[in-house]
Write an enzyme that holds these catalytic residues in place. Sequence first.
Site, mmCIF file in Angstrom:
data_model
loop_
_atom_site.group_PDB
_atom_site.id
_atom_site.type_symbol
_atom_site.label_atom_id
_atom_site.label_comp_id
_atom_site.label_asym_id
_atom_site.label_seq_id
_atom_site.Cartn_x
_atom_site.Cartn_y
_atom_site.Cartn_z
ATOM 1 N N ASP A 56 -45.157 22.364 -137.736
ATOM 2 C CA ASP A 56 -45.144 23.720 -137.076
ATOM 3 C C ASP A 56 -44.203 24.653 -137.872
ATOM 4 O OD1 ASP A 56 -46.702 25.298 -135.710
ATOM 5 O OD2 ASP A 56 -45.289 25.332 -133.918
ATOM 6 N N GLU B 129 -45.519 30.263 -129.107
ATOM 7 C CA GLU B 129 -44.220 30.679 -129.275
ATOM 8 C C GLU B 129 -43.936 31.230 -130.839
ATOM 9 O OE1 GLU B 129 -45.338 27.873 -129.812
ATOM 10 O OE2 GLU B 129 -44.720 27.364 -131.902
ATOM 11 N N LYS C 150 -42.992 30.976 -140.148
ATOM 12 C CA LYS C 150 -42.602 30.378 -138.907
ATOM 13 C C LYS C 150 -42.100 28.874 -139.011
ATOM 14 C CE LYS C 150 -45.119 28.396 -134.932
ATOM 15 N NZ LYS C 150 -46.388 28.280 -134.361
ATOM 16 N N ASP D 33 -46.437 28.080 -125.082
ATOM 17 C CA ASP D 33 -46.879 27.479 -126.340
ATOM 18 C C ASP D 33 -47.328 28.505 -127.488
ATOM 19 O OD1 ASP D 33 -47.347 25.452 -128.050
ATOM 20 O OD2 ASP D 33 -49.365 24.856 -126.722
ATOM 21 N N LYS E 47 -47.603 20.942 -124.209
ATOM 22 C CA LYS E 47 -48.864 20.503 -124.616
ATOM 23 C C LYS E 47 -49.463 18.990 -124.336
ATOM 24 C CE LYS E 47 -48.385 22.796 -129.304
ATOM 25 N NZ LYS E 47 -49.660 23.504 -129.298
ATOM 26 N N ASP F 261 -43.056 22.032 -132.019
ATOM 27 C CA ASP F 261 -43.474 22.402 -130.825
ATOM 28 C C ASP F 261 -44.171 21.638 -129.876
ATOM 29 O OD1 ASP F 261 -44.946 24.358 -129.651
ATOM 30 O OD2 ASP F 261 -46.446 24.717 -130.839
ATOM 31 N N ARG G 138 -45.570 33.527 -132.622
ATOM 32 C CA ARG G 138 -45.611 34.950 -132.668
ATOM 33 C C ARG G 138 -44.288 35.464 -132.019
ATOM 34 N NH1 ARG G 138 -50.969 34.712 -129.094
ATOM 35 N NH2 ARG G 138 -50.914 32.750 -130.005
HETATM 36 N N1 BES Z 1 -48.223 25.665 -133.444
HETATM 37 C C1 BES Z 1 -49.343 25.827 -132.533
HETATM 38 C C2 BES Z 1 -50.613 26.276 -133.333
HETATM 39 C C3 BES Z 1 -51.268 25.144 -133.889
HETATM 40 C C4 BES Z 1 -52.234 24.135 -133.280
HETATM 41 C C5 BES Z 1 -51.115 24.859 -135.225
HETATM 42 C C6 BES Z 1 -52.770 23.112 -133.865
HETATM 43 C C7 BES Z 1 -51.773 23.878 -136.181
HETATM 44 C C8 BES Z 1 -52.390 22.767 -135.123
HETATM 45 C C9 BES Z 1 -49.025 27.303 -131.686
HETATM 46 O O1 BES Z 1 -47.606 27.311 -131.468
HETATM 47 C C10 BES Z 1 -49.761 27.253 -130.379
HETATM 48 O O2 BES Z 1 -49.601 26.292 -129.518
HETATM 49 N N2 BES Z 1 -50.765 28.103 -130.327
HETATM 50 C C11 BES Z 1 -51.768 27.893 -129.093
HETATM 51 C C12 BES Z 1 -51.787 29.591 -128.613
HETATM 52 C C13 BES Z 1 -52.149 29.583 -127.204
HETATM 53 C C14 BES Z 1 -51.269 28.730 -126.310
HETATM 54 C C15 BES Z 1 -52.601 31.002 -126.940
HETATM 55 C C16 BES Z 1 -52.818 27.703 -129.462
HETATM 56 O O3 BES Z 1 -53.313 27.593 -130.575
HETATM 57 O O4 BES Z 1 -53.599 26.730 -128.436
HETATM 58 ZN ZN ZN Z 2 -46.443 26.464 -132.550
HETATM 59 MG MG MG Z 3 -47.298 26.702 -129.618
#
Ligand code: BES
Ligand code: ZN
Ligand code: MG
Length: 503
Positions: free
Chosen positions: A287, A348, A264, A346, A276, A269, A350
């Site tokens: 990210d 994104e 990824k 968010d 966020k 992000d 996947r």
């Molecule tokens: N990049 C984030 C995941 C992340 C969060 C990695 C904190 C490292 C530290 C990912 O893109 C994300 O935002 N995931 C969301 C998914 C949710 C919206 C279903 C998450 O984990 O909150």
């Molecule tokens: Zn992310």
């Molecule tokens: Mg995200």
Amino acid sequence: MKMYTITDSLKSECLILPLFEGEKLSKETLAHDETLSAGIARAMELEDFEGKKLQTTLLYTGEKETPRVLLIGLGKKKDLNVRTWKHAVGASVIFLQGKKYTSLAMVIPDDVTKLFGTKKAARQTVLAVGLASYAFDEHKSEKDARVDPLKHLAFLNISGNEKRAWQSGMEEGDVLSDAINDTRHLANTPPTIMTPVFLAKAAQKVGKILPSVRVSILGKAEAKKLGMGCFLGVAQGSALPPQFIIMEYQGGKKTEKPTVLVGKGITFDSGGLSLKPSAYMTDMKFDMLGAATVLGTIRAAAALGIKKNIVGLMPACENMPGGESYRPDDILVNMEGKTVEIGNTDAEGRLILCDALSYAKKFHPKEVIDFATLTGACMVALGNERSGLFSHDTSMVEKMMKSSEETGEQLWHLPLGEEYTEAIKSEVADVSNVGDVGGRGYAGASTAAAFLEFFTKNFETGESAYPWAHIDLSCSYYGGKGKPWIRHGANGFGIETMIEYLS
Ligand code: BES
Ligand code: ZN
Ligand code: MG
């Protein structure tokens, strides 16, 4: 490599002496220097130093050749493992760099070479030194505020017949630590500099240095032609052009099926329109660590001449809010025609990965492993010293767990399963990019993995198109606090384990 040597001389700015808990120092411990040994033994009689894990005591010897000795605790001898050893080595180096000593010597205890084997001990030691000595401080304008790079480290107590193995382990450790520090550096670099194009250039640089690596970049137009609607959907809110980076390393026979590594590469992000909250947006420069991990693994594999064919696929773009952003309620179309309902912009990672997992099928892979800072949920579950591993393939899991035990990078097998697959079903499209089991975002790491799993299928047969494993890199950056063996920022998790796995 001139930095590391094997020596019999105690001469250095500071001698690092690792000791076990309760270990008594005899005057023969430093065979070459009885007065020094006796001095240390006397200091130890005062019982200020007990050898507890990561305990440090700096002694001033009053001797010209070895003016200082750093005692570093290894904890109980019976608990010695690769992590304790690396942590002790790393902590010593950071401690001494803090004192501005750049020419060091280190005694390697017999127990270390015995437990790990000489070559591995050397590789682990040099790796720990290399990773510890790296600092991301090039943006500090005052030179004094930057860490002085290590100039020389000599290893003591390597017996004559072990020297060759130690030397070759040192060389491997040096190659690995360079590749890992490069990955950390890419990830630490601020997101205005570390753009998708910058990341693509970093990959091309690897291709230039190592002719066995071929790098090609698909831009927006090519990705569009391929129908990568999910990848381009995420990218469309950013002013920066997306890059789909492909690295191919041929170390095996031409006919041999490759291991495909997918990473990824979200260079920042923000969450997109599902923005966020500020506290969660900091650190989102990291990210792209999945992509950087793949880049570092391929660089290390090529530099070490590993006899495997490896392909790296790194979709890279930014996730930003704007007038052209993709929206919640949108339906994006993956390159195989599968449709995805957007529940949250968010989620994104996947989306960009699903096009890469589809693209991977073109290579008829032997196996596919993806790396992604995919979910906060995985970090909630495991913290930042262990990454989540998802796979149905028991032999991949076993091999991966074994490799991670060898390196001391920790993995934890987390579940895929029917309830997670059910959770990402959509009313209006083939799948949804969010889902939970039991409400409130529960099982976020597993539903994200289930989303990826969906795209590892051969859609004609419904069977999996290749053996697949997913690593949620929830632990690949550190806050720095309480971890004296590595500095703040990205830690480069995964590369060493992957190299172990591939070799
Ligand atoms: N990049 C984030 C995941 C992340 C969060 C990695 C904190 C490292 C530290 C990912 O893109 C994300 O935002 N995931 C969301 C998914 C949710 C919206 C279903 C998450 O984990 O909150
Ligand atoms: Zn992310
Ligand atoms: Mg995200």
